[in-house]
Design an enzyme around this catalytic site. Structure first.
Site, PDB file in Angstrom:
ATOM      1  N   ALA A   6       8.088   5.373  12.624  1.00 23.94           N
ATOM      2  CA  ALA A   6       7.187   6.465  12.993  1.00 23.94           C
ATOM      3  C   ALA A   6       6.669   6.193  14.397  1.00 23.94           C
ATOM      4  CB  ALA A   6       6.024   6.522  12.008  1.00 23.94           C
ATOM      5  N   GLU A  49      10.011   3.383   6.667  1.00 17.17           N
ATOM      6  CA  GLU A  49       9.850   1.944   6.913  1.00 17.17           C
ATOM      7  C   GLU A  49      10.679   1.565   8.137  1.00 17.17           C
ATOM      8  OE1 GLU A  49       8.058  -0.881   5.862  1.00 17.17           O
ATOM      9  OE2 GLU A  49       9.229  -1.617   7.567  1.00 17.17           O
ATOM     10  N   ALA A 106       0.843  -1.203   0.000  1.00 12.87           N
ATOM     11  CA  ALA A 106       0.000   0.000   0.000  1.00 12.87           C
ATOM     12  C   ALA A 106       0.874   1.248   0.000  1.00 12.87           C
ATOM     13  CB  ALA A 106      -0.936  -0.003   1.211  1.00 12.87           C
ATOM     14  N   ARG A 146     -11.584 -19.611   4.702  1.00  5.00           N
ATOM     15  CA  ARG A 146     -10.459 -19.845   5.608  1.00  5.00           C
ATOM     16  C   ARG A 146     -10.911 -20.000   7.051  1.00  5.00           C
ATOM     17  NH1 ARG A 146      -6.451 -15.176   3.127  1.00  5.00           N
ATOM     18  NH2 ARG A 146      -6.055 -16.297   1.214  1.00  5.00           N
ATOM     19  N   ALA A 185      -6.544  -8.929  -0.439  1.00  5.52           N
ATOM     20  CA  ALA A 185      -5.665  -7.984   0.267  1.00  5.52           C
ATOM     21  C   ALA A 185      -4.828  -7.187  -0.721  1.00  5.52           C
ATOM     22  CB  ALA A 185      -4.756  -8.714   1.247  1.00  5.52           C
ATOM     23  N   HIS A 207      -4.411 -12.425   9.056  1.00  3.98           N
ATOM     24  CA  HIS A 207      -4.828 -11.086   8.598  1.00  3.98           C
ATOM     25  C   HIS A 207      -5.760 -10.497   9.638  1.00  3.98           C
ATOM     26  CE1 HIS A 207      -5.592  -8.200   5.238  1.00  3.98           C
ATOM     27  NE2 HIS A 207      -6.701  -7.992   5.919  1.00  3.98           N
TER      28      HIS A 207
HETATM   29  P1  ADP Z   1      -0.060  -3.533   3.439  1.00  2.00           P
HETATM   30  O1  ADP Z   1      -0.347  -4.893   2.885  1.00  2.00           O
HETATM   31  O2  ADP Z   1      -1.243  -2.871   4.009  1.00  2.00           O
HETATM   32  O3  ADP Z   1       0.743  -2.688   2.488  1.00  2.00           O
HETATM   33  P2  ADP Z   1       2.307  -4.542   4.725  1.00  2.00           P
HETATM   34  O4  ADP Z   1       2.340  -5.439   5.892  1.00  2.00           O
HETATM   35  O5  ADP Z   1       2.658  -5.120   3.407  1.00  2.00           O
HETATM   36  O6  ADP Z   1       0.888  -3.825   4.698  1.00  2.00           O
HETATM   37  O7  ADP Z   1       3.300  -3.312   4.962  1.00  2.00           O
HETATM   38  C1  ADP Z   1       3.275  -2.527   6.123  1.00  2.00           C
HETATM   39  C2  ADP Z   1       4.670  -1.987   6.359  1.00  2.00           C
HETATM   40  O8  ADP Z   1       4.650  -0.966   7.351  1.00  2.00           O
HETATM   41  C3  ADP Z   1       5.632  -3.067   6.879  1.00  2.00           C
HETATM   42  O9  ADP Z   1       6.769  -3.098   6.056  1.00  2.00           O
HETATM   43  C4  ADP Z   1       5.955  -2.605   8.295  1.00  2.00           C
HETATM   44  O10 ADP Z   1       7.249  -2.969   8.719  1.00  2.00           O
HETATM   45  C5  ADP Z   1       5.810  -1.087   8.179  1.00  2.00           C
HETATM   46  N1  ADP Z   1       5.579  -0.398   9.456  1.00  2.00           N
HETATM   47  C6  ADP Z   1       4.770  -0.804  10.461  1.00  2.00           C
HETATM   48  N2  ADP Z   1       4.811   0.078  11.479  1.00  2.00           N
HETATM   49  C7  ADP Z   1       5.653   1.080  11.122  1.00  2.00           C
HETATM   50  C8  ADP Z   1       6.116   2.277  11.748  1.00  2.00           C
HETATM   51  N3  ADP Z   1       5.741   2.599  12.977  1.00  2.00           N
HETATM   52  N4  ADP Z   1       6.992   3.062  11.070  1.00  2.00           N
HETATM   53  C9  ADP Z   1       7.416   2.720   9.833  1.00  2.00           C
HETATM   54  N5  ADP Z   1       7.027   1.593   9.194  1.00  2.00           N
HETATM   55  C10 ADP Z   1       6.150   0.791   9.815  1.00  2.00           C
END
Ligand code: ADP
Length: 495
Positions: A198, A75, A56, A325, A478, A434
């Site tokens: 973050a 990230e 996303a 599932r 998803a 999920h």
């Molecule tokens: P989606 O399928 O909704 O894109 P993903 O699990 O593929 O979700 O990706 C979410 C990403 O966000 C992961 O790589 C995760 O490590 C990252 N993430 C989660 N929390 C934080 C944060 N506090 N700061 C930066 N990145 C984050």
């Protein structure tokens, strides 16, 4: 779906990400001298800050940059991709060029209906409408703009879908999506800050979101100012045991998780502090066919979609193998040992994608959770399954296959008899996979507060959001969700 590949993929991704971006990418505006490093307060200014570099977040960042915005992607892990990377990467869309080629009749209406029904009609119809209406464009965007390769003559039909409609990326994995999205982001010079977590979403005195406070791997605090807004794409909370228990105590330590360790619900926690409303938090999905040793989702077990039958220790079938599932997961847990045993033969193996997952197969052999044998009896003995009963079950099932009708569980699709050695039995158990609940958004991907108003400047997309999938997300939805809503969030944050 998100259905997850082995940890080795993550390690490979770490190496790739580090070599592509370097451990710390150069700040966009303020570059501290080496001497200044370490717990220094820094500030950088962008139009938009995207938190989370999964599917996303990457989709949103690419669209933003393409629209001329100054965007940064944060990230927290040392690699990009999130759960998207370790997923199977398949995504649903109706009326695609692949369906046309295969002569499969489908429609936006049918896809929408399947999705709503799959979530027990608890999904937000307006959001599902957006998902269904934009799915085809999302897959074409992946093909044409991001250069993702899909199998041209094959579609998957996950449980709960009326027709095959999930496009299958090269290699059957999220590597293809994340690899290509990452290349695109790199080509566009999008600043990507790995190992930058973050911690707080900032807002001005009027409540308008205007930045993010983050901490990098050296402990430096960085304020990322956002002139136009912030998009949260931090994924779900499947790896956060405390949060799982808080919202649904069924999913306690008895369950392992298929998720990557960064899936800890950070975006939900941060946005809640700004008054964001949450929706469907109790809806947590398990994937039925995972390793009972590691919790990792098994792609070898996808033989279930190609004909394998599911039996219990007593040698009896107990559920329709292509059911949802949640239904299969609950049915497995209700068996005497809480385990399921998938059984298939050479014919089913040859008609499946098992050959693409031989690394996983070898690992499962070492783990002792799969057996290959010349006879059903030998395979059954390995797991102490009731041999006599299993033989009877297979004889009966082979009759069903001959007559084309499963009299016991009304299995959908083609029935294939188990007749040709070698035979395989795989022991499987459900894992948390999920989280359907999350931030409440509207059809413009704006985050909604507890009074029902949008929080100005705050957008969200992907697994961090709630309301789209109701009680249960269907397979392949998803990836469609993250691409559709990632792009919508990007479009609206700039308005
Ligand atoms: P989606 O399928 O909704 O894109 P993903 O699990 O593929 O979700 O990706 C979410 C990403 O966000 C992961 O790589 C995760 O490590 C990252 N993430 C989660 N929390 C934080 C944060 N506090 N700061 C930066 N990145 C984050």
């Amino acid at each position: 779906m998100k259905r997850f590949k082995q940890i080795s993929t993550i390690i490979l991704a770490i190496v790739l990400s580090l070599s592509v971006f370097g451990c710390t990418t150069k700040p966009n505006e303020t570059v501290p001298d080496e001497a200044e490093k370490g717990n220094q307060a820094q500030e950088e200014t962008y139009d938009v800050v995207v938190i989370g570099g999964g599917g996303a977040g990457l989709s949103a960042a690419i669209e933003l940059k393409g629209a001329g915005a100054n965007v940064v992607l944060l990230e927290k892990m040392p690699f990009l991709g999130g759960n998207t990377l370790i997923s199977g990467g398949e995504l649903n869309a109706p009326e695609t060029w692949i369906q046309e080629k295969l002569g499969i009749e489908d429609s936006v209406k049918l896809y929408k209906e399947d999705t709503l029904k799959g979530g027990d009609y608890e999904g937000d119809e307006a959001l599902v409408d957006v998902l269904a209406n934009n799915a085809r464009e999302a897959i074409e965007w992946l093909r044409d703009e991001i250069n993702v390769s899909f199998k041209e003559d094959y579609l998957m039909q996950f449980g709960g879908h009326s027709v095959p409609r999930a496009a299958y990326p090269k290699g059957g994995s999220g590597d293809e999506l994340i690899g290509k999205l990452t290349s695109k982001a790199k080509e566009m010079n999008i600043p990507i800050k790995l190992e930058t977590k973050a911690e707080e979403i900032l807002a001005d005195e009027n409540g308008r979101v205007n930045g993010v406070r983050a901490v990098d791997k050296d402990g430096n605090e960085i304020t990322f100012k956002a002139n136009k807004g912030v998009i949260i794409t931090t994924g779900g909370f499947g790896s956060n045991l405390e949060m799982r228990k808080k919202y649904n105590d069924e999913y306690d330590e008895r369950y392992m998780s298929t998720d990557q360790p960064g899936t800890t619900g950070d975006g939900i926690i941060m946005a809640e502090k700004l008054g964001a409303a949450l929706v469907g938090m109790e809806n947590i999905q398990t994937y039925p066919t995972c390793s009972p040793v590691t919790g990792v989702l098994s792609y070898v077990a996808d033989t279930r979609f190609d004909g394998a039958i599911l039996v219990n220790k007593e040698g009896k079938r107990f559920v329709e193998e292509l059911d949802r599932r949640d239904v299969i997961s609950k049915a497995i847990l209700a068996q005497s040992d809480g385990m399921g045993y998938l059984v298939w033969d050479k014919t089913i193996k040859d008609g499946s994608h098992m050959g693409e997952y031989m690394d996983e197969f070898e690992q499962l052999i070492k783990q002792g959770t799969i057996v290959e044998a010349e006879t059903i009896e030998e395979a059954a003995k390995f797991f102490e399954i009731d041999v006599e009963q299993l033989r009877e079950t297979i004889v009966k099932y082979n009759d069903f296959a001959k007559n084309g009708k499963d009299e016991d569980f009304n299995r959908r699709g083609e029935l294939i008899g188990l007749t040709e050695a070698p035979y395989y039995i795989q022991k499987v158990a459900p894992s948390v996979h999920h989280t359907m609940g999350g931030l409440k958004i509207d059809t413009d991907a704006r985050v909604i507060d507890n009074e029902g108003n949008p929080i100005l400047g705050l957008f969200a997309a992907g697994e961090v959001t709630g309301g789209i999938h109701g009680t249960n997300r269907l397979g392949g939805n998803a990836i469609t969700d993250i691409v559709v809503f990632g792009r919508i969030a990007a479009e609206n944050v700039l308005k």
